[in-house]
Enzyme design. Structure first.
Site, PDB file in Angstrom:
ATOM      1  N   ASP A  10       0.764  -1.183   0.005  1.00 22.65           N
ATOM      2  CA  ASP A  10       0.004   0.190   0.022  1.00 22.65           C
ATOM      3  C   ASP A  10       0.822   1.413   0.045  1.00 22.65           C
ATOM      4  O   ASP A  10       0.398   2.440   0.156  1.00 22.65           O
ATOM      5  CB  ASP A  10      -0.843   0.222   1.241  1.00 22.65           C
ATOM      6  CG  ASP A  10      -0.206  -0.217   2.473  1.00 22.65           C
ATOM      7  OD1 ASP A  10       1.142  -0.032   2.441  1.00 22.65           O
ATOM      8  OD2 ASP A  10      -0.719   0.364   3.601  1.00 22.65           O
ATOM      9  N   GLN A  69       9.740  26.761   0.787  1.00 23.83           N
ATOM     10  CA  GLN A  69       8.518  27.129   1.478  1.00 23.83           C
ATOM     11  C   GLN A  69       8.897  27.743   3.044  1.00 23.83           C
ATOM     12  O   GLN A  69       8.516  26.972   3.568  1.00 23.83           O
ATOM     13  CB  GLN A  69       7.383  26.325   1.203  1.00 23.83           C
ATOM     14  CG  GLN A  69       6.987  25.933  -0.138  1.00 23.83           C
ATOM     15  CD  GLN A  69       5.946  24.884  -0.178  1.00 23.83           C
ATOM     16  OE1 GLN A  69       4.796  24.893   0.519  1.00 23.83           O
ATOM     17  NE2 GLN A  69       6.175  23.930  -0.872  1.00 23.83           N
ATOM     18  N   LYS A 109      14.512  39.451 -11.379  1.00 23.62           N
ATOM     19  CA  LYS A 109      13.618  38.418 -11.850  1.00 23.62           C
ATOM     20  C   LYS A 109      12.216  38.525 -11.137  1.00 23.62           C
ATOM     21  O   LYS A 109      12.069  38.753 -10.141  1.00 23.62           O
ATOM     22  CB  LYS A 109      14.077  37.064 -11.637  1.00 23.62           C
ATOM     23  CG  LYS A 109      13.133  35.897 -11.845  1.00 23.62           C
ATOM     24  CD  LYS A 109      13.813  34.473 -11.441  1.00 23.62           C
ATOM     25  CE  LYS A 109      13.373  34.053 -10.005  1.00 23.62           C
ATOM     26  NZ  LYS A 109      13.809  32.619  -9.845  1.00 23.62           N
TER      27      LYS A 109
END
Ligand code: R5P
Length: 310
Positions: free
Chosen positions: A34, A94, A190
């Site tokens: 699984d 992040q 950028k």
């Protein structure tokens, strides 16, 4: 001291062990049907200092879970202390709330690693230095600047060099290389109009007639580098070479580089890319195994790691 390897980058783990003249800890890491992960350590590690090597590269979640379970297995087997050696630290981008109601995943990942039982973290060219503060355990952030500088000094004799940061966030890293090479520095302004898309607004600095060396921590989609190379060429650069620590190289990034104005992309083996870059003559790999081995040795002997970069 013992070294245990996860399955994300076994070649790098073996190379590190070779330099340290050690054998990898015998483990059994497998997946249940699984998808759940099983980690078993097949030798006594009681009272040992153990270094677990695992990059949390793609598949990031599986590799992270494998790292956490390995740390847990070591803790429950009475290892004296556990160092998580994470050459590529996934989720590092992040590192703050970029919009309201978003998570700070770098912090969540740091908590998971500490809570699993790691006593120390070793990583390389962390996306943002302040992520070290997300941990309440020591973090050794190693730098690839000396490795790249040695290569450049050998390969680019008698060229007018300029180191280029592909965005404002990378200026400190690029300045580090420019200082070692005594070269000029340029910065690309950028913008990201939306996630995954990058746009060059301006180039700060004069690249005309110069060999440009773009330096960045990560290449992911390749958009930043392809656009930067185009802009540098439009502004008169003679050649564009790129130096990247962590080659995430998602989707068709390696192909994009092949077709781009980039002369050569130099990456490290913090992520195993052997299958993606096979037959791609534009991409060359420099190994961080000696750097990692030396840092592990110094941590184990309680000698200075920062001296490696002086
Ligand atoms: C961003 O701040 C990073 O340093 C890299 O510039 C970025 O992750 C590169 O992404 P991509 O290759 O997708 O443009």
């Amino acid at each position: 001291m013992k070294i245990l390897s996860g399955t994300s980058n076994p070649k790098l783990s073996k190379d590190i062990c070779k330099q340290l003249k050690l054998k990898l800890v015998n483990t059994n890491i497998k997946r249940f049907p699984d998808g759940e992960i099983y980690v078993e350590i097949n030798e006594n590690i009681r009272g040992n200092s153990v270094f677990v090597i695992q990059s949390t590269s793609t598949p990031a979640n599986d590799n992270l879970m494998e790292l956490l379970l390995s740390i847990d297995a070591l803790r429950r087997s009475s290892a004296k202390n556990i160092t998580a050696v994470i050459p590529y630290f996934g989720y590092a981008r992040q590192d703050r709330k970029v919009a309201p109601r978003t998570s700070i995943s770098a912090k969540v990942v740091s908590n998971l690693i500490s809570n699993a039982g790691a006593n120390r973290v070793v990583t390389v060219d962390l996306h943002a230095g302040q992520i070290q503060g997300f941990f309440d355990i020591p973090v050794d952030n190693l730098f690839t600047t000396p490795l790249f500088a040695r290569y450049i000094k050998k390969k680019f004799k008698n060229k007018k060099l300029i180191c280029v940061s592909p965005d404002v966030g990378g200026v400190q890293r690029t300045r580090g290389l420019a200082t070692r090479l005594k070269s000029d520095l340029a910065i690309i302004d950028k913008r990201r109009p939306k996630p995954g898309k990058s746009q060059v607004m301006n180039i700060i600095g004069n690249v005309k007639g110069k060999t440009c060396l773009i330096v960045d921590d990560i290449i992911d989609s390749g958009g930043t580098i392809v656009n930067a190379a185009d802009a540098l060429k439009r502004n008169g650069a003679t050649e564009v070479h790129v130096f990247i620590t962590h080659a995430v190289l998602s989707k068709d990034a390696a192909e994009k580089i092949k077709k781009s104005k980039v002369e050569k992309l130099i990456i490290t083996d913090s992520i195993d890319n052997s299958h993606k870059i096979k037959n791609n003559k534009k991409i060359q790999v420099l190994s961080i195994s000696s750097l990692m081995a030396e840092a592990i040795k110094r941590i184990s002997n309680s000698t200075s790691v920062s001296d490696l970069f002086n």
